[in-house]
Design a protein around this motif. Structure first.
Motif, PDB file in Angstrom:
ATOM      1  N   SER A 202      31.448  42.629  53.414  1.00  0.00           N
ATOM      2  CA  SER A 202      30.124  42.446  53.984  1.00  0.00           C
ATOM      3  C   SER A 202      29.409  43.790  53.976  1.00  0.00           C
ATOM      4  CB  SER A 202      30.232  41.916  55.414  1.00  0.00           C
ATOM      5  OG  SER A 202      28.953  41.821  56.006  1.00  0.00           O
ATOM      6  N   LEU A 203      28.298  43.859  53.272  1.00  0.00           N
ATOM      7  CA  LEU A 203      27.536  45.097  53.115  1.00  0.00           C
ATOM      8  C   LEU A 203      26.547  45.226  54.264  1.00  0.00           C
ATOM      9  CD1 LEU A 203      26.781  44.692  49.297  1.00  0.00           C
ATOM     10  CD2 LEU A 203      28.706  45.932  50.349  1.00  0.00           C
ATOM     11  N   GLY A 204      26.739  46.236  55.108  1.00  0.00           N
ATOM     12  CA  GLY A 204      25.955  46.366  56.316  1.00  0.00           C
ATOM     13  C   GLY A 204      24.792  47.334  56.216  1.00  0.00           C
ATOM     14  N   ASP A 205      23.607  46.841  56.557  1.00  0.00           N
ATOM     15  CA  ASP A 205      22.437  47.707  56.723  1.00  0.00           C
ATOM     16  C   ASP A 205      22.360  48.031  58.213  1.00  0.00           C
ATOM     17  OD1 ASP A 205      20.072  49.099  56.443  1.00  0.00           O
ATOM     18  OD2 ASP A 205      18.826  47.302  56.352  1.00  0.00           O
ATOM     19  N   THR A 206      23.197  48.924  58.655  1.00  0.00           N
ATOM     20  CA  THR A 206      23.461  49.144  60.075  1.00  0.00           C
ATOM     21  C   THR A 206      22.229  49.531  60.869  1.00  0.00           C
ATOM     22  OG1 THR A 206      25.624  49.930  59.337  1.00  0.00           O
ATOM     23  CG2 THR A 206      25.075  50.278  61.661  1.00  0.00           C
ATOM     24  N   ILE A 207      21.338  50.290  60.288  1.00  0.00           N
ATOM     25  CA  ILE A 207      20.139  50.708  61.022  1.00  0.00           C
ATOM     26  C   ILE A 207      18.876  50.044  60.501  1.00  0.00           C
ATOM     27  CG2 ILE A 207      21.126  52.887  61.806  1.00  0.00           C
ATOM     28  CD1 ILE A 207      19.606  54.308  59.550  1.00  0.00           C
TER      29      ILE A 207
ATOM     30  N   ILE B 216      32.829  44.521  41.082  1.00  0.00           N
ATOM     31  CA  ILE B 216      32.766  43.857  42.383  1.00  0.00           C
ATOM     32  C   ILE B 216      31.565  42.927  42.349  1.00  0.00           C
ATOM     33  CG2 ILE B 216      32.636  44.155  44.884  1.00  0.00           C
ATOM     34  CD1 ILE B 216      33.734  46.970  44.534  1.00  0.00           C
ATOM     35  N   GLY B 217      31.829  41.672  42.010  1.00  0.00           N
ATOM     36  CA  GLY B 217      30.760  40.715  41.821  1.00  0.00           C
ATOM     37  C   GLY B 217      30.308  40.058  43.107  1.00  0.00           C
ATOM     38  N   THR B 218      29.223  39.316  43.028  1.00  0.00           N
ATOM     39  CA  THR B 218      28.624  38.715  44.217  1.00  0.00           C
ATOM     40  C   THR B 218      29.509  37.648  44.843  1.00  0.00           C
ATOM     41  OG1 THR B 218      27.378  37.213  42.776  1.00  0.00           O
ATOM     42  CG2 THR B 218      26.251  39.200  43.545  1.00  0.00           C
ATOM     43  N   GLU B 219      30.444  37.078  44.076  1.00  0.00           N
ATOM     44  CA  GLU B 219      31.325  36.049  44.630  1.00  0.00           C
ATOM     45  C   GLU B 219      32.236  36.604  45.728  1.00  0.00           C
ATOM     46  OE1 GLU B 219      33.605  38.197  41.551  1.00  0.00           O
ATOM     47  OE2 GLU B 219      31.602  37.299  41.601  1.00  0.00           O
ATOM     48  N   ARG B 220      32.393  37.932  45.774  1.00  0.00           N
ATOM     49  CA  ARG B 220      33.243  38.569  46.779  1.00  0.00           C
ATOM     50  C   ARG B 220      32.413  39.173  47.918  1.00  0.00           C
ATOM     51  NH1 ARG B 220      38.468  41.066  46.459  1.00  0.00           N
ATOM     52  NH2 ARG B 220      38.560  40.684  44.216  1.00  0.00           N
ATOM     53  N   LEU B 221      31.092  39.159  47.788  1.00  0.00           N
ATOM     54  CA  LEU B 221      30.237  39.911  48.698  1.00  0.00           C
ATOM     55  C   LEU B 221      29.467  39.035  49.681  1.00  0.00           C
ATOM     56  CD1 LEU B 221      28.705  42.416  46.108  1.00  0.00           C
ATOM     57  CD2 LEU B 221      30.552  42.877  47.741  1.00  0.00           C
ATOM     58  N   ALA B 222      29.173  39.628  50.836  1.00  0.00           N
ATOM     59  CA  ALA B 222      28.243  39.067  51.813  1.00  0.00           C
ATOM     60  C   ALA B 222      27.274  40.180  52.182  1.00  0.00           C
ATOM     61  CB  ALA B 222      28.992  38.574  53.047  1.00  0.00           C
ATOM     62  N   VAL B 223      26.159  39.813  52.791  1.00  0.00           N
ATOM     63  CA  VAL B 223      25.200  40.829  53.240  1.00  0.00           C
ATOM     64  C   VAL B 223      24.973  40.678  54.736  1.00  0.00           C
ATOM     65  CG1 VAL B 223      24.041  41.197  51.038  1.00  0.00           C
ATOM     66  CG2 VAL B 223      23.287  39.317  52.525  1.00  0.00           C
ATOM     67  N   HIS B 224      24.720  41.821  55.383  1.00  0.00           N
ATOM     68  CA  HIS B 224      24.575  41.875  56.840  1.00  0.00           C
ATOM     69  C   HIS B 224      23.393  42.800  57.147  1.00  0.00           C
ATOM     70  CE1 HIS B 224      26.477  41.866  60.989  1.00  0.00           C
ATOM     71  NE2 HIS B 224      25.570  42.821  61.091  1.00  0.00           N
ATOM     72  N   PHE B 225      22.229  42.185  57.395  1.00  0.00           N
ATOM     73  CA  PHE B 225      21.020  42.967  57.592  1.00  0.00           C
ATOM     74  C   PHE B 225      20.587  43.003  59.055  1.00  0.00           C
ATOM     75  CE2 PHE B 225      20.377  41.403  53.128  1.00  0.00           C
ATOM     76  CZ  PHE B 225      20.573  42.639  52.517  1.00  0.00           C
ATOM     77  N   HIS B 226      20.147  44.166  59.486  1.00  0.00           N
ATOM     78  CA  HIS B 226      19.491  44.306  60.784  1.00  0.00           C
ATOM     79  C   HIS B 226      17.979  44.333  60.548  1.00  0.00           C
ATOM     80  CE1 HIS B 226      22.923  45.599  63.598  1.00  0.00           C
ATOM     81  NE2 HIS B 226      23.471  45.130  62.490  1.00  0.00           N
ATOM     82  N   ASP B 227      17.230  43.938  61.563  1.00  0.00           N
ATOM     83  CA  ASP B 227      15.797  43.710  61.374  1.00  0.00           C
ATOM     84  C   ASP B 227      14.939  44.807  61.993  1.00  0.00           C
ATOM     85  OD1 ASP B 227      14.013  42.032  60.075  1.00  0.00           O
ATOM     86  OD2 ASP B 227      13.474  40.975  61.909  1.00  0.00           O
TER      87      ASP B 227
END
Length: 338
Positions: A184-189, A209-220
């Motif tokens: 999970s790729l975090g945009d922490t700030i 590292i393809g998208t099938e292995r990835l998630a995204v985690h965004f802060h607003d």
């Protein structure tokens, strides 16, 4: 109107997994410690809203995160549901032992892409934190559990500023080598913008590292979470993290605001004709109910828009304060965040 008109865009996935982090990543930053019965009811309601992945808690040192000090008790109160993932976060081998003893079927670990955040959040360098993580991932995989890896500060760091793409890719590749089944790729700030998101996904794809292995985690923080999510979807991402009611933040990065609200995400996905399986009305009712327990309104725009005097709510079961927790383990890092 309780649902958007579905108008699909070409090139988007047909289905997206909404990975709910509210019970863990959301509540860990709340000043109020909710009773176990309320937390268990929150998980039950989220499952009833047809969320297929609900991260329950974290087995960190209880004294460091009092909001989650009742992890084992909460796990005992959560009914396992066929077809629903109930991951828990673990910081080290002691946390993994406690999680396994509590019956966890999926775990998550966390790492930082930057040295400054690794030191503040983990009391270790990036290299040292990866050494700490390695036996955790190995132990979980040997026990037959999938392991999610959270990677913080992928798009910017409050102390270091811009984060080089190669720096993120290097740590991500190491997490894959250790055995993480999902990243999970975090945009922490909350500083990412759509072009930056695409650039990072391209860089990860270039090293296998393809998208099938990835998630995204965004802060607003800057209002970019949904725009960044759309860019990620257009690039093939099919798992998106969010927190019911927009709960959460980052206790070690003061500029960060809440996570992307699950309701806001689901509204957009349904408006794009993307299947999530999530019951938006039930989810909104859950966030309204939770806001009552937290003593403040939900920051989710969709929750506010759909809230009305006749909107259905259900009373939570009465409960008393939290009970005793497991003894602190030695040499644990501070509270994990993303």
């Amino acid at each position: 109107m309780s649902a958007p008109r579905a108008v699909p865009l070409a090139g988007l996935p047909e289905r997206v997994t909404v990975y709910e982090v509210g019970p863990r990543d959301g509540l860990q930053n709340e000043p109020l410690v909710l009773p176990v019965a309320v937390k268990a009811e929150l998980v039950r309601r989220l499952v009833a809203a047809s969320l297929s992945a609900v991260e329950v808690t974290s087995f960190v040192r209880p004294g460091l995160v009092p909001q989650l000090a009742d992890a084992a008790e909460l796990m005992a109160a959560v009914d396992p549901t066929t077809g629903v993932r109930h991951p828990v976060l673990v910081p080290n081998e002691r946390g993994l032992e406690r999680a396994l003893a509590a019956g966890a079927q999926e775990v998550a670990i966390f790492a930082s892409a930057t040295e400054s955040f690794a030191q503040r959040n983990l009391n270790r360098s990036v290299a040292e934190s990866l050494l700490m993580i390695a036996p955790v991932v190995a132990g979980a995989r040997e026990s037959g559990l999938p392991v999610r890896g959270y990677l913080s500060m992928c798009f910017g760091d409050p102390w270091e500023g811009d984060v080089a793409l190669g720096q993120v890719v290097d740590v991500a590749a190491r997490l894959v080598e250790l055995g993480c089944t999902e990243l999970s790729l975090g945009d922490t700030i909350g500083v990412a913008t759509p072009g930056h998101v695409v650039a990072l996904l391209d860089a990860l794809d270039a090293v296998g590292i393809g998208t099938e292995r990835l998630a995204v985690h965004f802060h607003d923080t800057y209002g970019q979470a949904l725009a960044n999510t759309l860019a990620a979807l257009q690039h093939g991402i099919t798992t998106v993290d969010a927190a019911a009611g927009g709960l959460g933040g980052c206790p070690f990065a003061g500029s960060a605001t809440g996570n992307l609200a699950t309701e806001d995400l689901v509204w957009m996905l349904h408006g794009l004709g993307i299947d999530t399986g999530v019951d938006l009305d039930a989810l909104v009712a859950t966030s309204e109910w939770l806001a009552g327990h937290l003593g403040r309104p939900s920051p989710s725009r969709v929750v506010r828009a759909l809230s009305r005097p006749d909107h259905p709510t259900v009373e939570a079961p009465s409960s008393t304060g939290s009970s005793e927790t497991a003894a602190p383990a030695p040499d644990e890092p501070p509270a994990p965040t993303r």
